[in-house]
Write a protein that holds these residues in place. Structure first.
Motif, PDB file in Angstrom:
ATOM      1  N   LYS A   1      91.451  20.443 -21.921  1.00  0.00           N
ATOM      2  CA  LYS A   1      90.662  20.704 -20.433  1.00  0.00           C
ATOM      3  C   LYS A   1      89.568  20.075 -20.742  1.00  0.00           C
ATOM      4  O   LYS A   1      88.355  19.886 -20.314  1.00  0.00           O
ATOM      5  CB  LYS A   1      90.881  21.939 -20.077  1.00  0.00           C
ATOM      6  CG  LYS A   1      90.582  22.063 -18.942  1.00  0.00           C
ATOM      7  CD  LYS A   1      90.744  23.565 -18.583  1.00  0.00           C
ATOM      8  CE  LYS A   1      89.746  24.160 -17.038  1.00  0.00           C
ATOM      9  NZ  LYS A   1      90.087  25.579 -16.640  1.00  0.00           N
TER      10      LYS A   1
ATOM     11  N   LEU B   1      88.451  16.622 -21.722  1.00  0.00           N
ATOM     12  CA  LEU B   1      88.676  14.893 -20.800  1.00  0.00           C
ATOM     13  C   LEU B   1      87.815  16.085 -19.575  1.00  0.00           C
ATOM     14  O   LEU B   1      87.466  16.786 -19.093  1.00  0.00           O
ATOM     15  CB  LEU B   1      90.118  15.477 -20.743  1.00  0.00           C
ATOM     16  CG  LEU B   1      90.794  14.761 -21.806  1.00  0.00           C
ATOM     17  CD1 LEU B   1      92.778  14.713 -21.269  1.00  0.00           C
ATOM     18  CD2 LEU B   1      90.609  13.087 -22.523  1.00  0.00           C
ATOM     19  N   ALA B   2      88.072  14.272 -19.519  1.00  0.00           N
ATOM     20  CA  ALA B   2      87.257  15.266 -17.575  1.00  0.00           C
ATOM     21  C   ALA B   2      88.426  15.031 -16.236  1.00  0.00           C
ATOM     22  O   ALA B   2      89.788  14.902 -17.024  1.00  0.00           O
ATOM     23  CB  ALA B   2      87.356  13.683 -16.733  1.00  0.00           C
ATOM     24  N   LYS B   3      88.048  16.212 -15.417  1.00  0.00           N
ATOM     25  CA  LYS B   3      88.886  16.931 -14.407  1.00  0.00           C
ATOM     26  C   LYS B   3      90.285  16.501 -14.026  1.00  0.00           C
ATOM     27  O   LYS B   3      91.542  16.502 -14.396  1.00  0.00           O
ATOM     28  CB  LYS B   3      88.180  17.121 -13.560  1.00  0.00           C
ATOM     29  CG  LYS B   3      89.384  18.795 -12.476  1.00  0.00           C
ATOM     30  CD  LYS B   3      88.195  19.149 -11.884  1.00  0.00           C
ATOM     31  CE  LYS B   3      89.541  19.510 -10.947  1.00  0.00           C
ATOM     32  NZ  LYS B   3      88.674  20.918  -9.679  1.00  0.00           N
TER      33      LYS B   3
END
Length: 71
Positions: A31, A34-36
Protein backbone atom coordinates in the motif's frame (compact mmCIF):
# COMPACT_ATOMS: atom_id res chain seq x y z
CA UNK A 1 -27.73 -30.46 26.25
CA UNK A 2 -25.45 -27.43 26.13
CA UNK A 3 -24.19 -26.05 22.87
CA UNK A 4 -20.55 -26.58 21.94
CA UNK A 5 -20.20 -22.83 21.38
CA UNK A 6 -21.15 -22.12 25.00
CA UNK A 7 -17.88 -23.53 26.34
CA UNK A 8 -15.54 -23.41 23.34
CA UNK A 9 -13.73 -20.24 22.33
CA UNK A 10 -12.48 -20.36 18.73
CA UNK A 11 -8.81 -19.46 18.39
CA UNK A 12 -6.17 -19.38 15.70
CA UNK A 13 -3.13 -21.60 15.76
CA UNK A 14 0.16 -19.79 16.16
CA UNK A 15 1.14 -20.64 12.59
CA UNK A 16 -2.13 -19.20 11.23
CA UNK A 17 -1.68 -16.06 13.33
CA UNK A 18 1.91 -15.66 12.07
CA UNK A 19 0.74 -16.09 8.47
CA UNK A 20 -1.97 -13.44 8.85
CA UNK A 21 0.43 -10.99 10.53
CA UNK A 22 2.93 -11.48 7.69
CA UNK A 23 0.16 -10.92 5.14
CA UNK A 24 -0.90 -7.74 6.94
CA UNK A 25 2.68 -6.45 6.96
CA UNK A 26 3.20 -7.24 3.28
CA UNK A 27 -0.07 -5.55 2.34
CA UNK A 28 0.96 -2.47 4.29
CA UNK A 29 4.27 -2.33 2.41
CA UNK A 30 2.47 -2.73 -0.90
CA UNK A 31 0.00 0.00 0.00
CA UNK A 32 2.84 2.36 0.82
CA UNK A 33 4.77 1.46 -2.37
CA UNK A 34 2.10 1.39 -5.06
CA UNK A 35 -0.29 3.91 -6.48
CA UNK A 36 -3.74 3.59 -4.90
CA UNK A 37 -5.46 2.27 -8.03
CA UNK A 38 -2.77 -0.38 -8.56
CA UNK A 39 -2.86 -1.44 -4.92
CA UNK A 40 -6.65 -1.77 -5.02
CA UNK A 41 -6.38 -3.93 -8.15
CA UNK A 42 -3.75 -6.17 -6.53
CA UNK A 43 -5.79 -6.40 -3.33
CA UNK A 44 -8.93 -7.39 -5.23
CA UNK A 45 -7.10 -10.14 -7.12
CA UNK A 46 -5.44 -11.37 -3.93
CA UNK A 47 -8.74 -11.61 -2.05
CA UNK A 48 -10.30 -13.60 -4.91
CA UNK A 49 -7.37 -16.03 -4.91
CA UNK A 50 -7.42 -16.36 -1.11
CA UNK A 51 -11.17 -17.06 -1.20
CA UNK A 52 -10.59 -19.79 -3.77
CA UNK A 53 -7.70 -21.27 -1.77
CA UNK A 54 -9.62 -21.39 1.51
CA UNK A 55 -12.72 -22.88 -0.11
CA UNK A 56 -11.25 -25.37 -2.59
CA UNK A 57 -8.00 -26.36 -0.84
CA UNK A 58 -9.07 -26.25 2.79
CA UNK A 59 -12.84 -26.52 3.17
CA UNK A 60 -13.58 -28.99 0.38
CA UNK A 61 -10.47 -31.13 0.92
CA UNK A 62 -10.94 -31.72 4.67
CA UNK A 63 -13.44 -33.00 7.18
CA UNK A 64 -14.10 -30.89 10.25
CA UNK A 65 -15.44 -31.74 13.68
CA UNK A 66 -18.07 -29.50 15.28
CA UNK A 67 -15.42 -27.14 16.67
CA UNK A 68 -13.78 -26.80 13.27
CA UNK A 69 -17.10 -26.11 11.61
CA UNK A 70 -17.91 -23.39 14.14
CA UNK A 71 -14.58 -21.67 13.49
Amino acid sequence: MSLFSEFYKPTLTQSAADMLISLKNLLYLLKESLAKIIFESVLKKLTVELDKFFYFDIVLQNQFNEGGVLQ
